[in-house]
Design a protein around this motif. Structure first.
Motif, PDB file in Angstrom:
ATOM      1  N   VAL A   1      39.558   3.500  49.559  1.00 29.17           N
ATOM      2  CA  VAL A   1      40.825   2.963  49.050  1.00 29.17           C
ATOM      3  C   VAL A   1      41.969   3.861  49.504  1.00 29.17           C
ATOM      4  CG1 VAL A   1      39.721   1.842  47.077  1.00 29.17           C
ATOM      5  CG2 VAL A   1      40.716   4.111  46.777  1.00 29.17           C
ATOM      6  N   VAL A   2      43.102   3.222  49.819  1.00 29.03           N
ATOM      7  CA  VAL A   2      44.268   3.942  50.343  1.00 29.03           C
ATOM      8  C   VAL A   2      45.525   3.437  49.621  1.00 29.03           C
ATOM      9  CG1 VAL A   2      43.189   4.231  52.622  1.00 29.03           C
ATOM     10  CG2 VAL A   2      44.736   2.309  52.231  1.00 29.03           C
ATOM     11  N   PRO A   3      46.624   4.220  49.673  1.00 30.52           N
ATOM     12  CA  PRO A   3      47.856   3.806  48.992  1.00 30.52           C
ATOM     13  C   PRO A   3      48.754   2.942  49.891  1.00 30.52           C
ATOM     14  CG  PRO A   3      48.122   6.026  49.827  1.00 30.52           C
ATOM     15  CD  PRO A   3      46.734   5.569  50.233  1.00 30.52           C
ATOM     16  N   GLY A   4      49.866   2.529  49.332  1.00 30.39           N
ATOM     17  CA  GLY A   4      50.850   1.752  50.098  1.00 30.39           C
ATOM     18  C   GLY A   4      50.641   0.267  49.896  1.00 30.39           C
ATOM     19  N   ILE A   5      51.038  -0.515  50.917  1.00 32.16           N
ATOM     20  CA  ILE A   5      50.760  -1.953  50.907  1.00 32.16           C
ATOM     21  C   ILE A   5      49.440  -2.145  51.649  1.00 32.16           C
ATOM     22  CG2 ILE A   5      51.577  -4.250  51.602  1.00 32.16           C
ATOM     23  CD1 ILE A   5      53.453  -2.939  49.605  1.00 32.16           C
ATOM     24  N   VAL A   6      48.492  -2.789  50.994  1.00 32.92           N
ATOM     25  CA  VAL A   6      47.152  -2.944  51.570  1.00 32.92           C
ATOM     26  C   VAL A   6      46.738  -4.410  51.459  1.00 32.92           C
ATOM     27  CG1 VAL A   6      44.724  -2.305  51.343  1.00 32.92           C
ATOM     28  CG2 VAL A   6      46.504  -0.591  50.939  1.00 32.92           C
ATOM     29  N   ASP A   7      46.261  -4.960  52.575  1.00 33.80           N
ATOM     30  CA  ASP A   7      45.772  -6.336  52.567  1.00 33.80           C
ATOM     31  C   ASP A   7      44.257  -6.312  52.770  1.00 33.80           C
ATOM     32  OD1 ASP A   7      45.127  -8.967  52.873  1.00 33.80           O
ATOM     33  OD2 ASP A   7      46.711  -9.429  54.320  1.00 33.80           O
TER      34      ASP A   7
END
Ligand SMILES: [Zn+2]
Length: 311
Positions: free
Chosen positions: A79-85
């Protein structure tokens, strides 16, 4: 695990290498074949122009270590931050880490030859709270993480509200048009008033005295410092205004608060519940609850995603 981590049990299945890439640190662990999380390792998040390569290197190195101790390793949960699709398998954008449109699942799968479960840190943490934690059993819920930034995961009729990764940026909803400037360029965003970083920053701006964080501002407020009291009460009012916006649109029955600020306990939850009871009607007033899985909810969510990918 550090104290306060939840003792999750996902049941038997494949072992999964799990990583939660944050703005400052990467948390990594292994979900073992019995469904338990191994001790969590914290390492600094790489920075710089080659941040994507270095994050993929860090994931690959963790997978190699995990494989040595868990030969049945069947997937990676990332899992990563920011906007994720997650549907497109893309990290769309992170202002903080400086990447755009990165196909992390493809990059990690190519390096590790394992299936990759991939998602957004807060959306995934929200799912962990919904399936295993403080929002267990709720159909309409919001999990709001208040740390150095603010983001929310919303669930309506039991389903996550994703909008290709664009939903949940509650931190940049404007709660006070005359409020302080935000990093996003707008004025009076929730995050510019009520994040842990904003609380410390606003106290410093009001008094000229620098404090390490929001915890110190709360201690000063409780000791009778009027400037600290004003900053703290302003943060609580801003959170109430942000939750009122949620109440108007998705109407959660339950709001779970996690992240650093939620560790303030009653000093946060009692006045916030009062403010909600006063200001949210005519919308449904949500029940407030502290996060149960807390700082490791992102990792637990990554484990859920990895288990799905391994099947
Ligand atoms: Zn903003």
């Amino acid at each position: 695990m550090r104290p306060g981590a939840v003792d999750v049990d996902l049941g038997p299945g494949a072992s999964v290498a799990v990583l939660d890439v944050g703005g400052t640190e990467i948390k990594s662990s292994v979900l073992d074949g019995g469904g338990r999380l191994c001790p969590v390792v914290h390492s600094p998040t790489p920075r710089g122009a080659d941040v994507v390569d270095r994050v993929v290197d860090a994931v690959a190195a963790h997978v190699e270590l995990a494989r040595a101790s868990h030969p049945d390793l069947g997937a990676v949960g990332l899992v990563v931050p920011g906007i994720v699709d997650p549907e497109r398998g893309r990290a769309v954008f992170s202002e903080n880490l400086g990447w755009r449109d990165v196909p992390f699942p493809d990059l990690v799968a190519a390096r590790t030859l394992l299936p990759v479960g991939f998602g957004h840190d807060v959306a995934t943490a929200g799912r962990a709270e919904l399936e295993l934690g403080a929002a267990l059993g709720a159909r309409d819920a919001a999990v709001i993480i208040v740390g150095t930034g603010i983001a929310a995961a919303s669930f309506v009729d039991g389903s996550p509200l994703l909008a290709h990764g664009w939903a949940g940026e509650l931190g940049h909803s404007v709660v006070d048009p005359a409020g302080p400037e935000c990093v996003c360029g707008a004025r009076g965003c929730l995050e510019a008033i009520a994040s842990t970083a904003a609380i410390a920053r606003r106290y410093a701006a009001a008094t000229g005295t620098t404090v390490p964080g929001s915890r110190e501002v709360l201690a000063l407020a409780e000791a009778g410092d009027p400037a600290a009291r004003g900053v703290w009460d302003g943060a609580v009012a801003a959170l109430a205004a942000g939750i009122r916006q949620l109440a108007a649109i998705t109407s959660p029955e339950l709001v779970v608060l996690g992240g650093g600020l939620s560790r303030a306990g009653d000093a946060l939850f009692a006045p916030l519940a009062q403010a909600l009871a006063r200001t949210v009607p005519p919308h449904r007033v949500p029940v407030l609850r502290p996060a149960a899985i807390g700082a490791y909810a992102g990792l637990v969510g990554a484990a859920l995603l990895g288990r799905e990918a391994s099947r």
